[in-house]
Design a protein around this motif. Structure first.
Motif, mmCIF file in Angstrom:
data_model
loop_
_atom_site.group_PDB
_atom_site.id
_atom_site.type_symbol
_atom_site.label_atom_id
_atom_site.label_comp_id
_atom_site.label_asym_id
_atom_site.label_seq_id
_atom_site.Cartn_x
_atom_site.Cartn_y
_atom_site.Cartn_z
ATOM 1 N N HIS A 109 -9.486 -9.402 -0.071
ATOM 2 C CA HIS A 109 -9.393 -8.055 0.502
ATOM 3 C C HIS A 109 -9.100 -8.139 1.993
ATOM 4 O O HIS A 109 -9.916 -7.769 2.831
ATOM 5 N N GLY A 110 -7.912 -8.653 2.328
ATOM 6 C CA GLY A 110 -7.484 -8.594 3.704
ATOM 7 C C GLY A 110 -7.440 -9.902 4.458
ATOM 8 O O GLY A 110 -7.745 -10.978 3.934
ATOM 9 N N LEU A 111 -7.050 -9.780 5.743
ATOM 10 C CA LEU A 111 -6.809 -10.916 6.620
ATOM 11 C C LEU A 111 -7.842 -10.952 7.743
ATOM 12 O O LEU A 111 -8.198 -9.920 8.310
ATOM 13 N N PHE A 112 -8.282 -12.177 8.088
ATOM 14 C CA PHE A 112 -9.272 -12.368 9.146
ATOM 15 C C PHE A 112 -8.841 -13.550 10.019
ATOM 16 O O PHE A 112 -8.025 -14.380 9.611
ATOM 17 N N ARG A 113 -9.408 -13.601 11.243
ATOM 18 C CA ARG A 113 -9.159 -14.720 12.158
ATOM 19 C C ARG A 113 -10.478 -15.297 12.619
ATOM 20 O O ARG A 113 -11.427 -14.571 12.908
ATOM 21 N N LEU A 114 -10.511 -16.623 12.718
ATOM 22 C CA LEU A 114 -11.708 -17.319 13.177
ATOM 23 C C LEU A 114 -11.435 -17.978 14.520
ATOM 24 O O LEU A 114 -10.460 -18.729 14.664
ATOM 25 N N ASP A 115 -12.276 -17.675 15.516
ATOM 26 C CA ASP A 115 -12.246 -18.368 16.800
ATOM 27 C C ASP A 115 -13.043 -19.655 16.630
ATOM 28 O O ASP A 115 -14.263 -19.627 16.478
ATOM 29 N N LYS A 116 -12.361 -20.790 16.677
ATOM 30 C CA LYS A 116 -13.036 -22.058 16.391
ATOM 31 C C LYS A 116 -14.015 -22.463 17.487
ATOM 32 O O LYS A 116 -14.903 -23.285 17.256
ATOM 33 N N VAL A 117 -13.857 -21.895 18.667
ATOM 34 C CA VAL A 117 -14.776 -22.217 19.768
ATOM 35 C C VAL A 117 -16.090 -21.456 19.625
ATOM 36 O O VAL A 117 -17.174 -22.031 19.667
ATOM 37 N N SER A 118 -15.989 -20.134 19.444
ATOM 38 C CA SER A 118 -17.200 -19.310 19.347
ATOM 39 C C SER A 118 -17.767 -19.252 17.939
ATOM 40 O O SER A 118 -18.945 -18.976 17.754
ATOM 41 N N GLY A 119 -16.915 -19.498 16.950
ATOM 42 C CA GLY A 119 -17.359 -19.391 15.561
ATOM 43 C C GLY A 119 -17.338 -17.973 15.025
ATOM 44 O O GLY A 119 -17.753 -17.729 13.893
ATOM 45 N N ASN A 120 -16.837 -17.019 15.837
ATOM 46 C CA ASN A 120 -16.783 -15.622 15.402
ATOM 47 C C ASN A 120 -15.547 -15.354 14.551
ATOM 48 O O ASN A 120 -14.461 -15.859 14.838
ATOM 49 N N ILE A 121 -15.737 -14.530 13.532
ATOM 50 C CA ILE A 121 -14.641 -14.097 12.681
ATOM 51 C C ILE A 121 -14.297 -12.659 13.024
ATOM 52 O O ILE A 121 -15.175 -11.806 13.139
ATOM 53 N N VAL A 122 -13.003 -12.391 13.206
ATOM 54 C CA VAL A 122 -12.533 -11.055 13.548
ATOM 55 C C VAL A 122 -11.775 -10.485 12.361
ATOM 56 O O VAL A 122 -10.907 -11.160 11.781
ATOM 57 N N ALA A 123 -12.107 -9.265 11.988
ATOM 58 C CA ALA A 123 -11.372 -8.575 10.936
ATOM 59 C C ALA A 123 -10.126 -7.957 11.555
ATOM 60 O O ALA A 123 -10.205 -6.982 12.296
ATOM 61 N N ASP A 124 -8.967 -8.555 11.298
ATOM 62 C CA ASP A 124 -7.719 -8.036 11.868
ATOM 63 C C ASP A 124 -7.337 -6.736 11.184
ATOM 64 O O ASP A 124 -7.268 -6.661 9.956
ATOM 65 N N GLU A 125 -7.085 -5.728 11.987
ATOM 66 C CA GLU A 125 -6.794 -4.399 11.454
ATOM 67 C C GLU A 125 -5.283 -4.205 11.326
ATOM 68 O O GLU A 125 -4.631 -3.572 12.150
ATOM 69 N N TYR A 126 -4.737 -4.785 10.294
ATOM 70 C CA TYR A 126 -3.328 -4.620 9.979
ATOM 71 C C TYR A 126 -3.216 -3.681 8.788
ATOM 72 O O TYR A 126 -3.563 -4.064 7.661
ATOM 73 N N PRO A 127 -2.742 -2.449 8.995
ATOM 74 C CA PRO A 127 -2.688 -1.486 7.893
ATOM 75 C C PRO A 127 -1.883 -1.987 6.700
ATOM 76 O O PRO A 127 -2.215 -1.696 5.555
ATOM 77 N N GLU A 128 -0.841 -2.767 6.973
ATOM 78 C CA GLU A 128 0.015 -3.241 5.891
ATOM 79 C C GLU A 128 -0.728 -4.185 4.946
ATOM 80 O O GLU A 128 -0.366 -4.315 3.774
ATOM 81 N N LEU A 129 -1.753 -4.853 5.470
ATOM 82 C CA LEU A 129 -2.472 -5.853 4.674
ATOM 83 C C LEU A 129 -3.856 -5.400 4.248
ATOM 84 O O LEU A 129 -4.643 -6.204 3.745
ATOM 85 N N ALA A 130 -4.166 -4.130 4.458
ATOM 86 C CA ALA A 130 -5.475 -3.622 4.062
ATOM 87 C C ALA A 130 -5.657 -3.786 2.554
ATOM 88 O O ALA A 130 -4.813 -3.372 1.764
ATOM 89 N N ASP A 131 -6.750 -4.422 2.190
ATOM 90 C CA ASP A 131 -7.108 -4.659 0.782
ATOM 91 C C ASP A 131 -6.087 -5.520 0.045
ATOM 92 O O ASP A 131 -6.062 -5.538 -1.191
ATOM 93 N N CYS A 132 -5.245 -6.238 0.776
ATOM 94 C CA CYS A 132 -4.292 -7.134 0.128
ATOM 95 C C CYS A 132 -5.001 -8.403 -0.336
ATOM 96 O O CYS A 132 -5.790 -8.993 0.419
ATOM 97 N N ASN A 133 -4.739 -8.816 -1.558
ATOM 98 C CA ASN A 133 -5.255 -10.082 -2.069
ATOM 99 C C ASN A 133 -4.303 -11.180 -1.605
ATOM 100 O O ASN A 133 -3.254 -11.405 -2.207
ATOM 101 N N ILE A 134 -4.668 -11.851 -0.522
ATOM 102 C CA ILE A 134 -3.770 -12.805 0.134
ATOM 103 C C ILE A 134 -3.888 -14.168 -0.528
ATOM 104 O O ILE A 134 -4.965 -14.759 -0.582
ATOM 105 N N ALA A 135 -2.757 -14.668 -1.020
ATOM 106 C CA ALA A 135 -2.742 -15.946 -1.722
ATOM 107 C C ALA A 135 -2.240 -17.093 -0.863
ATOM 108 O O ALA A 135 -2.617 -18.244 -1.078
#
Length: 244
Positions: A109-135
């Protein structure tokens, strides 16, 4: 898209601009190789998806209950508590690092980014990929990114703020949606496998797709490219035609 697929046969596809040869590869046993399983208690789940090694040598293990980073000794897990905004979908399919060392995470359900330094995951708000099952995620030269999933093929250039859909059709003229695998060759072609829709070649310069109308390759599911430039195609389900 189905979570589990049985890859029944592998074919090696030697290509220029067109497919020139398809060969069935027979497997032989190699008893001298020994695999050591990781302790199951260090992973968030035993349902492991596509493994990935980043530029620092870490092995990233996507699972259906979060993401794990393995350093050869132990694992650090990432889940919903590590998201700085939104809610992290822990059904993780794929992880890829870009040239800026950002870790892109494709989930059901969507795309995310991980900052490898802080360890935080950000939910990228791309409308085109909302709820997309990314393979699949492919980081291109120049830091462009291609994404394939149940909504089709998407692209974001390095200077773009958003992902843009790339409309492609199969040999029957139907829009291709369920993209399961993509790779790029040296001639600026993108090879695309789509569930139950076959193998396609997308010419990036022409912005045009070509369908490989072959009975065997209609069940193409996963792609790989070796050091010699050969493209390997894994199919799903029963073999639907003869290779020749």
């Amino acid at each position: 898209m189905h979570r589990r697929f049985l890859i029944s046969r592998f074919f090696i596809v030697c290509i220029g601009f067109v497919l020139s040869e398809i060969q069935v590869v027979a497997a032989e046993s190699f008893p001298q190789v020994r695999f050591t399983p990781l302790p199951s208690d260090i992973l968030p789940s035993n349902e492991v998806r596509k493994l990935y090694q980043d530029s620092d040598g870490y092995i990233w293990i996507p699972t259906y209950n979060g993401l794990a980073r393995y350093d050869g000794y132990g694992a650090i897990t990432y889940g919903m508590r590590d998201v700085s905004n939104g809610l992290f979908n822990t059904f993780v399919n794929v992880v890829v690092e870009d040239h800026d060392k950002n870790l892109w995470i494709g989930t059901e359900h969507g795309l995310f980014r991980l900052d490898k330094v802080s360890g935080n995951i950000v939910a990228d708000e791309y409308p085109e990929l909302a709820d997309c099952n990314i393979a699949v995620i492919l980081c291109d030269t120049g830091n462009g990114i291609w994404i394939g999933g149940d909504k089709g093929l998407f692209r974001k250039n390095a200077l773009d703020r958003n992902f843009h859909p790339v409309p492609i059709s199969n040999s029957a003229g139907r829009p291709v949606k369920a993209v399961t695998s993509i790779i790029k060759d040296d001639k600026l072609n993108l090879w695309i496998a789509a569930f139950d829709q076959g193998l396609l070649r997308y010419d990036i310069r022409e912005d045009r797709a070509y369908a490989c109308d072959d009975a065997v390759l209609r069940k193409a599911h996963v792609l790989a490219r070796d050091v010699a430039g050969n493209i390997w195609v894994g199919t799903v389900g029963r073999r639907s035609g003869a290779a020749g």
